[in-house]
Design an enzyme around this catalytic site. Structure first.
Site, PDB file in Angstrom:
ATOM      1  N   ASP A  50     -27.548 -28.414  12.396  1.00  0.00           N
ATOM      2  CA  ASP A  50     -26.852 -27.477  13.495  1.00  0.00           C
ATOM      3  C   ASP A  50     -26.101 -26.188  13.063  1.00  0.00           C
ATOM      4  OD1 ASP A  50     -27.008 -29.608  15.254  1.00  0.00           O
ATOM      5  OD2 ASP A  50     -25.016 -30.021  15.710  1.00  0.00           O
ATOM      6  N   THR A  95     -24.296 -29.404  21.966  1.00  0.00           N
ATOM      7  CA  THR A  95     -24.995 -30.633  22.929  1.00  0.00           C
ATOM      8  C   THR A  95     -23.790 -31.081  23.619  1.00  0.00           C
ATOM      9  OG1 THR A  95     -25.141 -31.989  20.808  1.00  0.00           O
ATOM     10  CG2 THR A  95     -26.858 -30.818  21.439  1.00  0.00           C
ATOM     11  N   THR A  96     -22.918 -31.646  22.938  1.00  0.00           N
ATOM     12  CA  THR A  96     -21.742 -32.403  23.502  1.00  0.00           C
ATOM     13  C   THR A  96     -21.030 -31.400  24.578  1.00  0.00           C
ATOM     14  OG1 THR A  96     -21.181 -33.234  21.398  1.00  0.00           O
ATOM     15  CG2 THR A  96     -19.744 -33.654  23.106  1.00  0.00           C
ATOM     16  N   ASP A 149     -23.119 -36.286  16.580  1.00  0.00           N
ATOM     17  CA  ASP A 149     -23.698 -35.446  17.174  1.00  0.00           C
ATOM     18  C   ASP A 149     -24.197 -35.786  18.483  1.00  0.00           C
ATOM     19  OD1 ASP A 149     -25.324 -33.139  16.807  1.00  0.00           O
ATOM     20  OD2 ASP A 149     -27.001 -34.429  16.743  1.00  0.00           O
TER      21      ASP A 149
HETATM   22  P1  ADP Z   1     -20.927 -29.502  20.215  1.00  0.00           P
HETATM   23  O1  ADP Z   1     -21.958 -30.866  20.102  1.00  0.00           O
HETATM   24  O2  ADP Z   1     -20.491 -29.140  21.638  1.00  0.00           O
HETATM   25  O3  ADP Z   1     -21.302 -28.547  19.466  1.00  0.00           O
HETATM   26  P2  ADP Z   1     -18.707 -30.336  18.567  1.00  0.00           P
HETATM   27  O4  ADP Z   1     -18.065 -31.718  18.429  1.00  0.00           O
HETATM   28  O5  ADP Z   1     -19.549 -29.860  17.589  1.00  0.00           O
HETATM   29  O6  ADP Z   1     -19.561 -30.231  19.909  1.00  0.00           O
HETATM   30  O7  ADP Z   1     -17.253 -29.520  19.024  1.00  0.00           O
HETATM   31  C1  ADP Z   1     -17.787 -28.043  19.144  1.00  0.00           C
HETATM   32  C2  ADP Z   1     -16.407 -27.540  19.832  1.00  0.00           C
HETATM   33  O8  ADP Z   1     -15.190 -27.586  18.879  1.00  0.00           O
HETATM   34  C3  ADP Z   1     -16.526 -26.025  20.173  1.00  0.00           C
HETATM   35  O9  ADP Z   1     -15.809 -25.893  21.299  1.00  0.00           O
HETATM   36  C4  ADP Z   1     -15.512 -25.132  18.892  1.00  0.00           C
HETATM   37  O10 ADP Z   1     -15.049 -24.328  19.442  1.00  0.00           O
HETATM   38  C5  ADP Z   1     -14.632 -26.396  18.751  1.00  0.00           C
HETATM   39  N1  ADP Z   1     -13.832 -26.285  17.436  1.00  0.00           N
HETATM   40  C6  ADP Z   1     -14.320 -25.918  16.143  1.00  0.00           C
HETATM   41  N2  ADP Z   1     -13.459 -26.072  15.314  1.00  0.00           N
HETATM   42  C7  ADP Z   1     -12.287 -26.000  15.977  1.00  0.00           C
HETATM   43  C8  ADP Z   1     -10.819 -25.818  15.616  1.00  0.00           C
HETATM   44  N3  ADP Z   1     -10.417 -25.622  14.335  1.00  0.00           N
HETATM   45  N4  ADP Z   1     -10.149 -26.025  16.605  1.00  0.00           N
HETATM   46  C9  ADP Z   1     -10.406 -26.001  17.735  1.00  0.00           C
HETATM   47  N5  ADP Z   1     -11.414 -26.358  18.181  1.00  0.00           N
HETATM   48  C10 ADP Z   1     -12.421 -26.112  17.303  1.00  0.00           C
HETATM   49 MG    MG Z   2     -21.146 -28.570  17.238  1.00  0.00          MG
END
Ligand code: ADP
Ligand code: MG
Length: 554
Positions: A392, A99-100, A66
Site C-alpha cells: 500500500d 480500500t477501507t 487490509d
Molecule cells: P484504508 O484502507 O482506507 O487506507 P486505513 O486503515 O489505512 O484504511 O486508514 C486510513 C485512514 O487513517 C486515513 O483516513 C488516514 O488519514 C487515517 N490516519 C492515518 N494516520 C492517522 C493519524 N495519525 N491520525 C488520524 N488518522 C490517521
Molecule cells: Mg491505508
C-alpha cells in the site's frame, strides 16, 4: 409466489424455488446486504483500527487490517455484497490504498440513501444527487490539495508512514518508509517533458522469515533464494554472462511409453551412453553461448550438474518464474524456453554474488535497472501482513511522486469536503439537494470512525472538527496519537489526493449501482427476514459464522 398467468400481464416463468422481491423491499434488502459488508471492515479503519483474523475452509489463517484482503478472504456469497467487495478491488487496483475508506463511505451513502427513500424520494433523484456531489467533491479535492515538490523525501516518507500506520508494518515504519521512498526513487525515471514516471514493474518484493523487520533491506538488482546445484560450482561470479532458462537440462524422453527391453548388456550400455551424450551436448551448448551462470526454472539432471560444475558454470535449478521474469529486466536477458536454439544474444550481463548467511544470490545488472525490497519478519503471518502494508505504501509514494498532490489526513479532507458540499447543495435545486447533503454527511463517517476506533467520542470530535473548518482551518483533522483536532498535515498525516478522488468515485458508483435496482429475481431461496435493528443487519461485523449468515440471506 404465484406462478399463474394473470390476464394481460407479462409473465416471468420461474421455478418453484425462485423468488422475487420488488421496489422498496428490493432496495431495503440490497442496502442491508451492502451495509453489512461495510460494517465488517469499519473497525479496522485508521491507525487505531483493529485487525481481523480470517480462517478459510482449509483452516489457513490470515491476520490483517487490509480492507480488500478482508473482503476477499471473507467468502461472501451474496451478489449485492459482492458489488461492495468490487469497490474495494477497484480502489486497490486504481490507488493501492484507501480500500477501507471507499467501502465505509459506500456503506454510509447507502445508509443515508435509505433515509431519503423512506421520505419517498425517488431513487433516480438520489442517484443524480450523489453523482453531482461526487463530481463536486473531486473538484474540491483538487482545489484543497497541496502541490508538493516530488523530490521532497521528507514528505514522501510521511505519506508512506501515514499509509503504514496501524498496520503490521507500523513497528518499523521509519525504517520501512525510507526503504520505500528509496525503492520508488530507484524505479523512477524523468521523462523528456519533465514528468516523473514510476515503473513498479522494476521493483520486486521478496520476503524472508526468521529475522527482525528492521533487517529489511533494499537491494540493487534481484535476488534468487536458491542454492547452487553442485558443491564444486563457483558461488559468486563477477561480470557474468547469465542464461535464464525455462527448459530442463535433463534427458528428453522421446516417447513416454518407450520401454527399453534389455536383452544384453551391450544394449543397456548403448542406451546409457545415448542419455549421457544428450546431457553432454546440452552442457556443451551452454558453454558455446558463453554463459557463466544459469538460472533454470526447471530441473537439472545430476549428470548435467556434474558437467556444468566441471565447466566452472554456476547453475541453479527450480528458480521461481517470477524471479526469472524480474531478472530478465535486471540483467537484460531473454528467457530461453528452448535451450538448443539459444545464442549469446539471449544472455544478460551482471554480477552474481552469494550471501552465505542468507543462502541466496544477489544479481546486479550493468545497464538495466531494477531493485528488490527484501522484507524480513519473524514469522509467515508477520511477513504477510508486512508485505500488504508495504505494498500500500509503495503505491502511495509512487502516486505521490507521479501526481504530486497531497491532502491532510485524519478526516481533515472529508470534513472540509462535507462543508464545501453543503455550500454547494444550496445551489442545487429539487430533491437532488437532499442527496448532496446526504453525501456530505456520509463523508464525515471517516473522522467519526477514526475517533470511534481510537476510543474517542465521535460526536465531540466531529463538533470540534466542524468548528475548526468553519473557522477556515482547512487542514484540521483528528490526530489519533495526540487525540487532538489539529493541523494533521503539519503533524505528518499526509495522504495522496488521487487515492481520495478514487475512493469518492468508487464508493459513489457502488452506491448508485445498488440504488438502481428495484427488482430482484432469484433462482434460489431469497430470505428477506429483516435484521432486528440497523446494527443487526445480517452478517454485520461478523466473520466466519457471521458471513455464513450473510450467505443465508440469498
Ligand atoms: P484504508 O484502507 O482506507 O487506507 P486505513 O486503515 O489505512 O484504511 O486508514 C486510513 C485512514 O487513517 C486515513 O483516513 C488516514 O488519514 C487515517 N490516519 C492515518 N494516520 C492517522 C493519524 N495519525 N491520525 C488520524 N488518522 C490517521
Ligand atoms: Mg491505508
Amino acid at each position: 409466489m404465484s406462478q399463474r398467468m394473470q390476464q394481460g400481464q407479462p409473465m416471468i416463468v420461474m421455478s418453484e424455488d425462485s423468488q422475487r422481491v420488488k421496489d422498496r423491499d428490493a432496495q431495503d434488502y440490497n442496502i442491508r446486504a451492502a451495509r453489512a459488508v461495510a460494517e465488517a471492515v469499519r473497525s479496522t479503519l485508521g491507525p487505531k483500527g483493529m485487525d481481523k483474523m480470517l480462517v478459510d475452509s482449509m483452516g489457513s489463517v490470515t491476520i490483517t487490517n487490509d480492507g480488500v484482503t478482508i473482503l476477499q478472504e471473507m467468502d461472501i456469497d451474496n451478489p449485492t455484497a459482492e458489488m461492495i467487495v468490487e469497490v474495494a478491488e477497484t480502489q486497490e487496483d486504481e490507488a493501492g490504498d484507501g480500500t477501507t475508506t471507499a467501502v465505509a463511505i459506500a456503506g454510509e451513502l447507502l445508509k443515508n440513501a435509505e433515509d431519503l427513500l423512506e421520505q419517498d424520494i425517488h431513487p433516480t433523484a438520489i442517484i443524480k444527487g450523489f453523482h453531482m456531489a461526487a463530481d463536486q467533491a473531486r473538484t474540491e479535492i483538487d482545489a484543497v490539495a497541496t502541490e508538493i515538490d516530488t523530490s521532497d523525501e521528507d514528505l514522501l516518507r510521511k505519506t508512506a508512514e501515514t499509509s503504514m500506520t496501524g498496520k503490521g508494518a507500523e513497528v518499523n515504519k521509519e525504517h520501512l518508509a525510507q526503504l520505500i521512498v528509496d525503492a520508488v526513487s530507484g524505479v523512477t525515471v524523468e521523462s523528456d517533458d519533465g514528468e516523473h514516471v514510476v515503473d513498479l514493474e522494476f521493483l520486486n518484493i521478496e520476503t524472508q522469515t526468521g529475522r527482525a523487520v528492521d533487517q529489511s533491506d533494499l537491494l540493487e538488482g534481484g535476488i534468487v533464494d536458491k542454492d547452487p546445484v553442485h558443491d564444486d560450482m563457483p558461488t559468486s561470479v563477477e561480470d557474468a554472462n547469465i542464461l535464464l532458462l525455462n527448459d530442463p537440462i535433463e534427458v528428453e524422453e522421446t516417447d513416454v511409453d518407450t520401454e527399453v527391453s534389455v536383452t544384453d548388456p551391450d544394449q543397456l550400455q548403448k542406451f546409457l551412453d545415448r542419455e549421457e551424450k544428450q546431457l553432454k551436448d546440452k552442457v556443451a551448448h551452454i558453454v558455446d553461448t558463453g554463459a557463466d551462470v544459469v538460472f533454470c526454472q526447471k530441473g537439472i539432471d545430476d549428470l548435467a550438474q556434474h558437467y556444468l560444475a566441471k565447466e566452472g558454470i554456476l547453475a541453479v535449478r527450480r528458480a521461481k518464474k517470477s524471479d526469472l521474469e524480474f531478472l530478465s529486466e535486471v540483467v537484460n536477458a531473454a528467457i530461453v524456453s528452448d535451450l538448443e536454439s539459444s545464442t549469446a544474444d539471449d544472455l544478460g550481463f551482471g554480477d552474481v554474488t552469494r550471501d552465505e548467511d542468507d543462502e541466496l544470490f544477489y544479481v546486479e545488472g550493468e545497464d538495466a535497472h531494477g531493485v528488490t525490497l527484501l522484507l524480513r519478519g519473524s514469522t509467515e503471518h508477520v511477513v504477510d501482513e508486512l508485505e500488504r502494508g508495504v505494498n500500500d505504501a509503495l503505491d502511495v509514494v509512487a502516486q505521490t511522486v507521479s501526481d504530486g498532490r497531497v491532502l491532510a489526513g485524519g478526516g481533515a479532507i472529508e470534513v472540509e469536503l462535507a462543508s464545501r458540499l453543503r455550500d454547494y447543495a444550496d445551489s442545487v435545486s429539487g430533491r437532488e439537494q437532499l442527496a448532496v447533503e446526504a453525501f456530505a454527511d456520509s463523508l464525515e463517517l471517516v473522522p467519526r470512525v477514526l475517533a470511534e476506533n481510537a476510543g474517542l467520542d465521535s460526536i465531540d470530535t466531529l463538533v470540534d472538527l466542524r468548528a475548526a473548518h468553519e473557522d477556515g482551518q482547512v487542514r484540521a483533522g483528528l490526530n489519533v496519537f495526540s487525540s487532538e483536532v489539529e493541523d494533521t498535515f503539519e503533524a505528518g498525516v499526509v495522504e495522496p489526493a488521487h487515492a481520495k478522488e478514487q475512493a469518492v468515485s468508487s464508493a459513489t458508483e457502488a452506491a448508485n449501482l445498488v440504488l438502481k435496482i428495484d427488482d430482484i429475481i432469484s433462482a434460489g431461496d431469497l430470505s428477506t427476514d429483516k435484521g432486528d435493528d440497523e446494527e443487526g443487519a445480517p452478517g454485520a461485523g461478523g466473520m466466519g459464522g457471521g458471513m455464513g449468515g450473510m450467505g443465508g440471506m440469498m
